[in-house]
Design a protein around this motif. Structure first.
Motif, PDB file in Angstrom:
ATOM      1  N   SER A   1       3.443   0.549   6.204  1.00  0.00           N
ATOM      2  CA  SER A   1       2.188   1.060   6.770  1.00  0.00           C
ATOM      3  C   SER A   1       1.666   0.127   7.857  1.00  0.00           C
ATOM      4  O   SER A   1       1.114   0.576   8.857  1.00  0.00           O
TER       5      SER A   1
ATOM      6  N   GLN B   1      -1.149   8.881   5.657  1.00  0.00           N
ATOM      7  CA  GLN B   1      -0.681   8.857   4.279  1.00  0.00           C
ATOM      8  C   GLN B   1      -1.470   9.834   3.391  1.00  0.00           C
ATOM      9  O   GLN B   1      -0.907  10.528   2.576  1.00  0.00           O
TER      10      GLN B   1
ATOM     11  N   ASP C   1       3.164   8.375   7.912  1.00  0.00           N
ATOM     12  CA  ASP C   1       3.166   7.410   6.806  1.00  0.00           C
ATOM     13  C   ASP C   1       3.281   8.163   5.479  1.00  0.00           C
ATOM     14  O   ASP C   1       2.368   8.883   5.099  1.00  0.00           O
ATOM     15  N   GLU C   2       4.391   8.004   4.815  1.00  0.00           N
ATOM     16  CA  GLU C   2       4.659   8.675   3.541  1.00  0.00           C
ATOM     17  C   GLU C   2       4.282  10.158   3.590  1.00  0.00           C
ATOM     18  O   GLU C   2       3.484  10.635   2.781  1.00  0.00           O
TER      19      GLU C   2
HETATM   20 MG   LIG Z   1       2.245   2.239   2.873  1.00  0.00          MG
END
Ligand SMILES: [Mg+2]
Ligand SMILES: Nc1ncnc2c1ncn2[C@@H]1O[C@H](COP(=O)(O)OP(=O)(O)O)[C@@H](O)[C@H]1O
Lengths: 229, 306
Positions: free
Chosen positions: A42, A86, A162-163
């Protein structure tokens, strides 16, 4: 397109989150950033998005050293980058359409162009029939697709995620990754952070592996762009 | 961004902010009320002072001195004094009212006529009505009064002016009070709007944060809140005007009664265009700056420390 030169990052009072990281993602490439939780994935993306600044080293995006961009330059820079966060960061008091249109409103796009591009982006992620619903009325997979639509609506040259499959089941995760691959095929440079190694390994794209804030490997099982159908 | 798009965006923000106000009518009403009262108070003081000023102005030509000659002063002496005084600086005119004229005037009233008839001789002195030059201040008038009093054969000098001077002093005090109130309450309006908008911001932190992540500038984030502040200021000003109009209407009758008591044509001063402009301008300025401060504080909290 994205270049890290000996980048280190230390958050206030913490140990180094990144130590001497050098990465390069070529224009048009789709690269995965993997590694276990806390490895620094991240942080890499936040440095690209100018959410954080490096403690040492250079981050260069599209040929521009980001250190040269001051507080006032950040908005225009971010408008050129697609971001999938995320935790989605969708606004639940607005419709799916309004969520996707937001980046265009921010960049001062004309009304008619906003309508055209927003619908095109919703169509690309298969949510055109959902435009009137607020995000919370959509399924987890649909929400993730919605946040991808918002990230691509401005036609960015660079997209970071992010993810993006963080809380999706395997089938949905695969669907999302295929969506990214289709977008990459039209030339968008992508850097996708994911700790889901089995999922990532199903794609042929290059993997940059982080471990304890350092690059511990960069491997590619197949070709770099438009890989693994 | 083209001018047309920017204009359209401003119009959207303007209407959007109005919409936000109507979504929380009670809160909006409370904020607008406080702003209205805070703006009305100094404006009301101003109107009051204007009224008083015009009253003091009306009575300005009552600044005449009545100079009563000593009883039994012969008429030629009074005439000489009148002539001398007319030549002096600081005196506009001198009118001689002889004892005979005074008695004749008084005799017109049947009540006094009988009383006068019962008296032996003329009880009234000759009187000089001295009108000082316009523009003399209290000190100069006082000096003139003392000089007249010291003149031989003058019995008594009467000056009706003192209360006008007092009124003027009170008005100056009130005017200054009005300014202090305007500054303090203007600051209060700023704080009220700032705090209200701070609360509005708190319900929209997620939106602001996302917008900033997607590349929104500070002014993009600020704009809807600035319009919100302007609306608060506008509605507050309108309410203040209403409060003023009602207060003045309520005060109209007592002021008219006061005026008849003093035989003056005193009228409550209206809410002048200048006062309205000041109320409106003050309201808008305070609303706008309050919003600016609130958003800026929030934005500086989001700013990365780099
Ligand atoms: Mg992360
Ligand atoms: N805002 C922050 N303040 C302090 N430490 C942080 C912050 N963000 C991340 N870290 C630390 O930096 C390291 C890397 O975090 P992160 O980049 O989020 O890793 P990943 O995304 O790979 O899980 C971790 O040790 C984490 O605790």
């Amino acid at each position: 397109m994205i270049r890290f030169e000996n980048v280190s990052k230390r958050y206030d009072g913490a140990r180094e989150a990144l130590s001497n990281v050098s990465i390069e993602v070529a224009a048009g490439e789709l690269a995965f950033l993997t590694g276990r939780s806390g490895a620094g994935k991240s942080t890499v993306l936040k440095l690209v998005a100018l959410i954080e600044r490096p403690t040492r080293g250079q981050v260069i995006v599209g040929g521009r050293p980001l250190a040269r961009l001051g507080y006032r330059d950040v908005p225009a820079y971010r408008q050129q980058i697609g971001m999938v966060f995320q935790d989605n960061r969708l606004l639940n008091d607005r419709s799916a359409y309004e969520n996707v249109a937001l980046p265009l409103i921010i960049s001062g796009t004309g009304e008619r162009e906003i309508g055209r591009r927003t619908r095109a982006a919703l169509d690309q992620v298969g949510l055109l029939d959902r435009e009137k619903y607020p995000p919370r009325a959509l399924s987890a997979g649909e929400q993730q697709r919605l946040s991808i639509a918002r990230a691509i609506v401005s036609h960015p040259k660079v997209l970071i995620a992010d993810e993006p499959t963080g809380n999706l089941d395997p089938d949905l995760s695969l669907e999302i990754m295929n969506l990214f691959r289709r977008l990459n095929e039209v030339g968008v440079t992508m850097l996708i952070a994911s700790h889901d190694l089995p999922l990532v390994e199903r794609f042929g794209s290059r993997r940059i592996v982080l471990s304890g804030g350092q690059v511990s490997g960069s491997e590619s099982t197949a070709q770099t762009t438009g890989a693994g159908k | 961004m083209s001018a047309g798009i920017l204009l359209a965006r401003h119009a959207q923000n303007l209407l959007g902010a109005l919409g936000a106000l109507t979504r929380n009518p009670v809160g909006t009403f409370l904020t607008v009320s406080v702003i209205g009262i805070a703006l009305a108070l100094p404006a009301a003081l101003h109107v009051l002072v204007q009224t008083g000023k015009s009253a003091a102005g009306n009575w300005d030509d009552m600044r005449d001195f009545s100079v009563y000659m000593a009883p039994a002063t012969p008429l030629p002496r009074a005439e000489t004094l009148a002539r001398e005084l007319r030549k002096r600086d600081g005196i506009d005119s001198v009118q001689l009212i002889t004892a005979e004229a005074a008695v004749a005037e008084m005799g017109k009233d049947p009540v006094f006529a009988n009383a006068l008839a019962a008296l032996e001789g003329n009880p009234l002195p000759h009187t000089l009505v001295v009108r000082p030059a316009a523009g003399m201040d209290g000190e100069q008038l006082g000096k003139l009064s003392a000089e007249l009093q010291a003149t031989p054969d003058v019995d008594l000098v009467k000056l009706d002016l003192q209360w006008v001077q007092r009124l003027n002093a009170i008005l100056d005090f009130l005017a200054r009070l009005g300014w202090i109130a305007a500054v303090l309450l203007g600051g209060a309006v700023l704080i009220i709007v700032g705090n209200t908008i701070r609360l509005d911001i708190q319900t929209r932190t997620e939106e602001i944060e996302v917008a900033k992540l997607l590349g929104a500038t500070d002014s993009f984030v600020r704009r809807p809140f600035l319009y919100l502040g302007l609306w608060y200021g506008l509605f507050g000003s309108l309410l203040a005007t209403l409060i003023l109009a009602i207060s003045l209407w309520l005060l109209g009758a007592p002021v008219a009664r006061l005026a008849t008591l003093y035989g003056s044509d005193l009228e409550m001063a209206g809410v002048g265009l200048e006062t309205l402009a000041a109320v409106l301008g003050g309201g808008l300025l305070a609303g706008w700056s309050g919003a600016w401060l609130a958003v800026s504080r929030h934005l500086s909290g989001l700013r990365p420390r780099d």
